[in-house]
Design a protein around this motif. Structure first.
Motif, mmCIF file in Angstrom:
data_model
loop_
_atom_site.group_PDB
_atom_site.id
_atom_site.type_symbol
_atom_site.label_atom_id
_atom_site.label_comp_id
_atom_site.label_asym_id
_atom_site.label_seq_id
_atom_site.Cartn_x
_atom_site.Cartn_y
_atom_site.Cartn_z
ATOM 1 N N GLY A 250 -6.431 -25.926 -22.433
ATOM 2 C CA GLY A 250 -6.235 -25.405 -20.878
ATOM 3 C C GLY A 250 -4.507 -24.914 -21.087
ATOM 4 O O GLY A 250 -4.280 -23.740 -20.440
ATOM 5 N N GLN A 251 -3.861 -25.522 -21.619
ATOM 6 C CA GLN A 251 -2.575 -24.987 -21.805
ATOM 7 C C GLN A 251 -2.593 -23.791 -22.831
ATOM 8 O O GLN A 251 -1.760 -22.678 -22.512
ATOM 9 C CB GLN A 251 -1.523 -25.785 -22.570
ATOM 10 N N VAL A 252 -3.293 -23.620 -23.729
ATOM 11 C CA VAL A 252 -3.019 -22.379 -24.753
ATOM 12 C C VAL A 252 -3.834 -21.208 -23.949
ATOM 13 O O VAL A 252 -3.247 -20.355 -24.139
ATOM 14 C CB VAL A 252 -3.965 -22.826 -26.044
ATOM 15 N N LEU A 253 -5.030 -21.449 -23.232
ATOM 16 C CA LEU A 253 -5.629 -20.782 -22.422
ATOM 17 C C LEU A 253 -4.840 -20.350 -21.102
ATOM 18 O O LEU A 253 -5.439 -19.234 -20.368
ATOM 19 C CB LEU A 253 -7.155 -20.821 -22.281
ATOM 20 N N ARG A 254 -4.000 -20.871 -20.646
ATOM 21 C CA ARG A 254 -3.184 -20.680 -19.613
ATOM 22 C C ARG A 254 -4.088 -20.931 -18.356
ATOM 23 O O ARG A 254 -3.626 -19.918 -17.385
ATOM 24 C CB ARG A 254 -2.272 -19.674 -19.644
#
Length: 285
Positions: A250-254
């Motif tokens: 989720g952090q990478v895909l924002r």
């Protein structure tokens, strides 16, 4: 919409187009503009026509756009009733299907079959690397500025939805692709956008060009045609297969909501088989 909700120009254009089309079709009687006579039946009639010609996702967008218009008309005193609540929802369940993805090998084939020479080839390869390795959306690629790349820290600033800005690590291979483009065939202009059109008059690329880049790569690789978002799905699935948690993905895909990332848990069939219970009345395989 711009000052209070932070919507982009393209989103505001979509809202405006829906408002114009709805009012032209439903608020005109015998050639006279009569928005004060709108009813819930008018809203339903418009949405039924829209649902017949667009996907479920686009139909949901029409609902949001129509509700926004109805709230605005009531607050401005144009319509006497609060018709926003009369706009019916569109069926389409969030976790009803498995997100479309593609194998990591197929993604690599797209990269391998993209030329790394010439103005177009070098630019397209850098765009593909950002989409495939960092999961950038098309609009985020188009918005990327030279000032967004922090070479000293090895980070990149991504300008996402709702004026949101996130910093991501810049992988070495992605950085090398950007350096090759920026120091080579990129047109020498004062424009601060990273990616420019290859034909004169040179200008920043539009978001839809990213889709064209992916489509050309699919034709060269001989794979099924996909869009840029499929590569974003593929990145999430590959991270999941290599043991990354949903929070990290989720952090990478924002993603703003972890529930959005949770959708990708459905593509990890190997892990799901380990926890799946046998169907009642059958023996476990």
């Amino acid at each position: 919409m711009e000052s209070e909700r932070g919507l982009s120009a393209s989103t505001m254009l979509r809202y405006g187009n829906t408002a114009r089309r709805f009012l032209a079709e439903q608020a005109v009687t015998d050639g006279q503009f009569t928005p004060d006579s709108l009813t819930g039946a008018d809203l339903n009639a418009f949405l039924l026509r829209e649902c017949a010609r667009v996907s479920a996702g686009s139909a949901k967008g029409r609902v949001a756009e129509l509700r926004s218009l109805m709230r605005f008309l009531h607050l401005q005193g144009v319509t006497p009733m609060k018709l926003g609540g009369a706009v019916p929802p569109v069926g389409g369940w969030r976790f009803a299907s498995v997100p479309p993805t593609m194998a990591a090998g197929d993604v690599q084939r797209l990269l391998d079959h993209t030329p790394r020479h010439g103005t177009v080839g070098v630019r397209d390869y850098a765009i593909l690397m950002l989409v495939a390795r960092l999961g950038l959306r098309s609009i985020e690629v188009a918005r990327l500025l030279l000032d967004d790349i922090d070479w000293r820290c090895g980070e990149i600033v991504v300008r996402g939805k709702g004026r949101r800005e996130d910093r991501l690590p810049l992988p070495a291979d992605v950085g090398e692709a950007l350096v090759t483009y920026l120091t080579g065939p990129r047109p020498r202009l004062d424009a601060r956008h990273v990616f420019l059109t290859c034909k004169a008059p040179h200008s920043p690329i539009r978001a839809d060009l990213v889709g064209d880049v992916v489509e050309r790569a699919c034709r060269r690789a001989g794979t099924l045609k996909v869009g840029p978002h499929r590569l974003r799905h593929a990145l999430a699935a590959d991270m999941l297969r290599h043991g990354a948690g949903l929070t990290a993905i989720g952090q990478v895909l924002r993603h703003q909501d972890l529930a959005t990332t949770a959708l990708y848990a459905k593509v990890d069939f190997t892990a799901l088989r380990a926890v799946a219970q046998p169907w009642p009345g059958t023996e476990a395989a």
